[in-house]
Design an enzyme around this catalytic site. Structure first.
Site, short mmCIF file in Angstrom:
data_model
loop_
_atom_site.label_atom_id
_atom_site.label_comp_id
_atom_site.label_asym_id
_atom_site.label_seq_id
_atom_site.Cartn_x
_atom_site.Cartn_y
_atom_site.Cartn_z
N CYS A 43 0.83 -1.21 0.00
CA CYS A 43 0.00 0.00 0.00
C CYS A 43 0.86 1.26 0.00
CB CYS A 43 -0.92 0.00 1.22
SG CYS A 43 -2.00 1.44 1.30
N CYS A 130 -7.09 1.71 -0.45
CA CYS A 130 -7.01 0.86 0.73
C CYS A 130 -7.11 -0.57 0.26
CB CYS A 130 -8.12 1.17 1.73
SG CYS A 130 -8.03 0.08 3.19
N TYR A 302 -25.19 -10.71 23.83
CA TYR A 302 -24.60 -9.67 22.97
C TYR A 302 -24.77 -10.10 21.51
CZ TYR A 302 -22.33 -8.71 27.45
OH TYR A 302 -22.08 -8.48 28.78
N GLU A 323 -29.70 -8.47 23.28
CA GLU A 323 -28.91 -7.38 22.69
C GLU A 323 -29.41 -6.04 23.23
OE1 GLU A 323 -26.51 -4.88 20.94
OE2 GLU A 323 -26.19 -7.04 20.79
N CYS A 399 -13.21 -10.30 20.38
CA CYS A 399 -12.42 -9.47 19.48
C CYS A 399 -11.26 -8.82 20.22
CB CYS A 399 -13.29 -8.41 18.81
SG CYS A 399 -14.10 -7.29 19.97
#
EC number: 2.1.1.-
Length: 442
Positions: A43, A130, A302, A323, A399
């Site tokens: 990039c 990108c 979640y 949620e 995550c």
């Protein structure tokens, strides 16, 4: 010491600029002798963009580094009774289905629409490409930059509370070809965009974004971000053009090797995994670890737009998803209808409060609890409610493995045993890695 844009084996000159509790932060000044493993980044923005930091490291070595980082984090819990699964790789390029670009201008009046520069607080550089996203993202950004340059609309200045333009969000349905653009502006009425400005914004997008067939749809939204001292930030979304959502499909291998096709609608601000192909692998692996059966009741905490629970619905008796985001709840309920599922219920509210209400209602106890919390992980209240459920199996997708491993302590103290650790690479060219753990009650 952390030195961005370096790899193991590099000899470098670095400038130290900050000391934290456990490390020094620094900027790369010069690579005096590169590692034998170093490759050229593809990039043109690499080194200034804050998005990628590992393009100079071959992908197979990126995977090894990510595995090593997970192993180091989980070292206190890894023993002969815990199964370690090798990291699941991703396509290394053009995998992102969502990006958010920032509008900015400098004192000289130069205008920038792009990403935040590495190591800065809000300095934006002009994005020309990108390689993590589809090419139309950069194409749309160039078109909007041209529209902006030909207008008198100003970028928002947070300190002075002046101007309009804040961010540009780009999303796509990888499997459907649907595309979504959302312009976020300030709520200051003195800088509100006019009707003609919004019309020209939409027209520029319609002219620049190519759809290959009539089934593909373009949606354009305006989002107003209202900020007032002492009050929570509010967002108001307005549909300017097209459907009020985009569509996505997930293709999951069935337990008998057939492919299960599931349909999802995604509203502009709702969460959906940003790497579609890898989401399929992530959810397939989570279902495999859960070892579901037709008698099982699953709680999906979640649950976002209901993805994980919907993926598991075919194999179990009942799924209850919980949620907090109202927009995600609406999408989740529509996704349940879209897939013709009668055994999935989506509950709206705080996880802890909903679990407490379910216990008072004498709802079916879960055999499997699945959690995919935000980066901050599970709070103490949520962990307590999970322990109170006493589900035989807990599948924890994260995550942020750092908060995941912090949550392991109280879960294990509460009786759970760690059985399997499964890293999944969702974000090639970056340090980020997803991780799945299976915990069971003895």
């Amino acid at each position: 010491m952390e030195v961005p844009f370096t790899i193991p084996g590099d000899q470098v000159n670095a400038i130290l600029y900050k000391k934290t509790k456990d490390k020094y932060l620094s900027r790369l000044s010069k690579v005096t002798m590169p590692s034998n493993n170093r490759i050229d980044a593809l990039c043109m923005h690499f080194g200034s963009c804050g998005g990628c930091c590992w393009q100079q490291l071959p992908y197979e070595l990126q995977l090894k580094q990510k595995e090593k980082s997970i192993q180091n984090l989980f070292k206190p819990y890894l023993n002969e009774n815990v199964k370690w699964h090798s990291i699941i790789p991703s396509s290394p390029w053009h995998y992102r289905n969502k990006m958010e670009l920032t509008f900015s201008s400098d004192k000289a009046g130069r205008r920038y629409l792009g990403l935040i520069m590495q190591g800065t607080r809000g300095h934006v550089f002009q994005m020309k490409e990108c390689l993590l996203a589809n090419g139309w993202f950069a194409q749309a950004a160039r078109a909007i930059q041209k529209w902006w340059d030909n207008s008198d609309v100003q970028a928002y200045h947070a300190i002075k509370d002046r101007g309009s333009l804040r961010t540009l969000t780009l999303r796509e349905g990888l499997r459907t070809g649907d595309r979504l653009v959302m312009l976020t502006v300030s709520g200051n009425p003195d800088y509100a965009l006019t009707k003609s400005q919004l019309q020209s914004f939409v027209q520029v997008l319609r002219d620049s974004i190519e759809l290959s067939n009539s089934d593909q749809k373009l949606s354009v939204f305006l989002r107003i971000q209202q900020i007032a001292k002492g009050r929570p930030t509010n967002f108001y979304e307005m549909l300017l053009y097209g459907p009020d959502h985009i569509r996505e499909k997930l293709y999951l291998p069935d337990f008998n090797e057939a492919i299960q096709t599931l349909n999802f609608r995604i509203s502009p601000s709702a969460f959906f995994q940003p790497n579609t192909e890898q989401a399929e692998k992530l959810y397939s692996q989570a279902l495999k670890l859960a070892d579901l059966s037709a008698s099982h009741v699953v709680y999906d905490l979640y649950c976002g737009t209901g993805t994980l629970g919907i993926c598991s619905a075919k194999y179990v008796k009942e799924v209850i998803g919980i949620e907090l985001s109202r927009e995600s709840v609406l999408d989740a309920r529509e996704n349940v209808k879209e897939n013709g599922l009668s055994n999935v219920t989506i509950k709206s509210g705080d996880v802890g409060q909903v679990l407490e209400a379910l216990s008072q209602e004498n709802s079916l106890k879960p055999d499997v609890v699945m959690v995919d919390p935000p980066r901050i992980g599970l709070d103490a209240k949520a962990i307590k409610h999970i322990l109170d459920l006493k589900a035989p199996k807990l599948v924890y997708i994260s995550c942020n493995p750092k908060t995941q491993v912090m949550n392991l302590g109280p879960l294990i103290d509460g009786g759970y045993q760690l059985q399997i650790v499964q890293p999944v690479d969702q974000f090639p060219q970056t340090v980020h890695v997803e991780n799945i753990t299976l915990l069971t009650l003895p």
